[in-house]
Write a protein that holds these residues in place. Structure first.
Motif, short mmCIF file in Angstrom:
data_model
loop_
_atom_site.label_atom_id
_atom_site.label_comp_id
_atom_site.label_asym_id
_atom_site.label_seq_id
_atom_site.Cartn_x
_atom_site.Cartn_y
_atom_site.Cartn_z
N ILE A 167 -53.32 29.08 47.34
CA ILE A 167 -52.43 28.24 46.54
C ILE A 167 -53.00 26.84 46.38
CG2 ILE A 167 -50.15 27.14 46.53
CD1 ILE A 167 -48.99 29.76 47.55
N ALA A 171 -52.56 27.32 42.23
CA ALA A 171 -51.55 28.38 42.16
C ALA A 171 -51.46 29.03 40.79
CB ALA A 171 -50.19 27.83 42.55
N TYR A 172 -51.74 28.25 39.72
CA TYR A 172 -51.52 28.77 38.37
C TYR A 172 -52.80 29.20 37.66
CZ TYR A 172 -46.93 26.84 39.28
OH TYR A 172 -45.70 26.56 39.84
N GLN A 177 -52.99 33.92 40.31
CA GLN A 177 -51.74 34.51 39.82
C GLN A 177 -51.78 36.04 39.86
OE1 GLN A 177 -48.55 33.45 38.38
NE2 GLN A 177 -49.09 31.78 39.77
N ALA A 183 -47.95 33.08 45.05
CA ALA A 183 -48.30 32.23 43.91
C ALA A 183 -47.54 32.65 42.67
CB ALA A 183 -49.81 32.29 43.65
N TRP A 186 -44.46 30.81 42.89
CA TRP A 186 -44.64 29.40 43.25
C TRP A 186 -44.14 28.55 42.09
CZ3 TRP A 186 -45.97 26.92 47.62
CH2 TRP A 186 -46.38 25.58 47.54
N TYR A 195 -46.19 25.55 35.16
CA TYR A 195 -45.52 26.71 35.77
C TYR A 195 -44.97 27.65 34.69
CZ TYR A 195 -41.13 29.00 37.05
OH TYR A 195 -40.09 29.90 37.15
N SER A 199 -47.07 31.04 35.05
CA SER A 199 -46.50 31.92 36.07
C SER A 199 -46.33 33.32 35.48
CB SER A 199 -45.15 31.38 36.54
OG SER A 199 -44.48 32.32 37.36
#
Length: 308
Positions: A167, A171-172, A177, A183, A186, A195, A199
Motif C-alpha cells: 500500500i 494503493a491505487y 489494485q 488496497a 483502501w 480513489y 479503486s
C-alpha cells in the motif's frame, strides 16, 4: 372391470398428488439457509465454525455453508490478503448458483471484510436471492489505516506487513489494485478523486462513478434487511464508522460525516436511504473490539431477529 381400474387410477393420482403437496409443505417449512463469508486471517471453516454450530443448535435442520476461496485451506487463508476481489465475488456467485440448497434464497453473514464481499454478491448476483445481509464489522466505506492485523500467527503478521508495504508503494496503482485485497477497499480521503477513479472494487460497489449502475441499487433494495454491526472499541478497522457506511469528510482524516448527511445516503445512489426509510436498514452497535461478541448477544440480536 373398468370401474375398478378407474378407482385404482384415481387412488394412484391422489397418492402422488398428496406426495407433491406434502413435499411442498415440507419445503416451505424448511429454515432459510445461511451463507457465511470469512474475513482477513480466517478461513471458511476456521474460527467462524463456532457460528455454524450455534446456528445449527438454534435452528433445527438449517443448512449453513461457508464460501471457500481456492482449492484448500492455505489458499483460502491467503485469499484474505492476496487476490482480486472481483474474481472472488464471481467465484462465490458461481458457488451459490450451483448449490441446490440455496436456490429458493438464503440469508448471509459476513465477518469483517466478508461483509462488503457479500454485499457485492447481493448487488451483482441477485439470483438466487439474498434475503437478509448481516455484516459484522464490514468496512463498507473502506479503510484508511492498518493499525494492526486481526490474529497473532506468524503467517498473519507476515502477510499484514506485506500488505502495508504494498500500500505504501501506491494503493491505487493497477498492479497493487489487482493483487492486494486491502488496497481494493483502501479509501484515502486526501485522494478522493484518485480513489474514485482507480479503486477496482469499493468505488465500484459503492456506485461512486458516473454513470451510476442502477442494477446495484435495485438489487440491494431486494434485501429484506441490511444489518450493519459496528464495534465501538474497534482497533482493527480505521475508521470504525465505516462499518455503518460512514467516513471522513473528503480532504481530511479527522471529521466523520454521519451516514444520513453523506452523499451516498442523501443522493441515494445505492438505495441506503430507501432501505432506511422502509425500516430495513438496521444499525447495531457492540461495546467491544473487532468481532468481539458473545453468543448470548448473537442469539438475541441476530438469530432471533433475522434468521428465524
Amino acid at each position: 372391470m373398468r370401474r375398478t381400474i378407474s378407482i385404482k387410477l384415481l387412488l394412484l393420482v391422489c397418492f402422488y398428488f398428496s406426495l407433491g403437496i406434502n413435499g411442498l409443505i415440507s419445503k416451505q417449512n424448511e429454515p432459510i439457509p445461511v451463507v457465511m463469508f470469512h474475513g482477513m486471517g480466517d478461513t471458511a471453516y476456521g474460527s467462524i465454525i463456532v457460528i455454524k454450530k450455534v446456528l445449527e443448535s438454534e435452528i433445527p435442520n438449517i443448512y449453513v455453508t461457508s464460501i471457500r476461496n481456492g482449492n484448500n485451506v492455505e489458499e483460502d487463508f491467503i485469499s484474505g490478503f492476496i487476490g482480486n476481489l472481483n474474481d472472488q465475488v464471481s467465484s462465490a456467485c458461481e458457488i451459490i448458483r450451483n448449490d441446490p440448497k440455496l436456490q429458493s434464497g438464503y440469508n448471509s453473514i459476513g465477518f469483517s471484510q466478508g461483509g462488503q464481499i457479500l454485499r457485492a454478491i447481493a448487488q451483482r448476483c441477485p439470483n438466487p436471492p439474498m434475503r437478509n445481509l448481516i455484516s459484522l464489522g464490514g468496512q463498507h466505506q473502506g479503510v484508511y489505516g492498518l493499525p494492526h492485523c486481526f490474529g497473532d500467527t506468524n503467517q498473519t503478521n507476515y502477510l499484514c506487513n506485506l500488505v502495508r508495504q504494498y500500500i505504501r508503494l501506491g494503493a491505487y496503482t493497477p498492479a497493487i489494485q489487482n493483487m492486494v485485497v486491502q488496497a481494493e477497499f483502501w479509501h484515502d480521503p486526501l485522494k478522493e478523486k484518485e480513489y474514485q477513479a482507480n479503486s477496482i472494487f469499493l468505488a465500484d460497489i459503492n456506485n461512486e462513478r458516473q454513470p451510476r449502475n442502477q442494477s446495484y441499487k435495485d438489487n440491494l433494495l431486494q434485501l429484506k434487511n441490511l444489518v450493519l454491526v459496528k464495534f465501538t472499541k474497534e482497533t482493527i478497522v480505521e475508521p470504525k464508522e465505516s462499518e455503518w457506511f460512514e467516513f471522513y469528510k473528503p480532504g481530511q482524516a479527522n471529521e466523520i460525516v454521519p451516514l444520513r448527511q453523506s452523499p451516498i445516503y442523501t443522493e441515494d445512489w445505492l438505495g441506503l436511504k430507501q432501505l432506511d426509510q422502509s425500516g430495513r436498514l438496521k444499525l447495531l452497535a457492540i461495546d467491544g473490539d473487532h468481532l468481539r461478541f458473545n453468543m448470548t448477544w448473537f442469539r438475541a440480536q441476530i438469530v432471533k431477529k433475522f434468521l428465524l
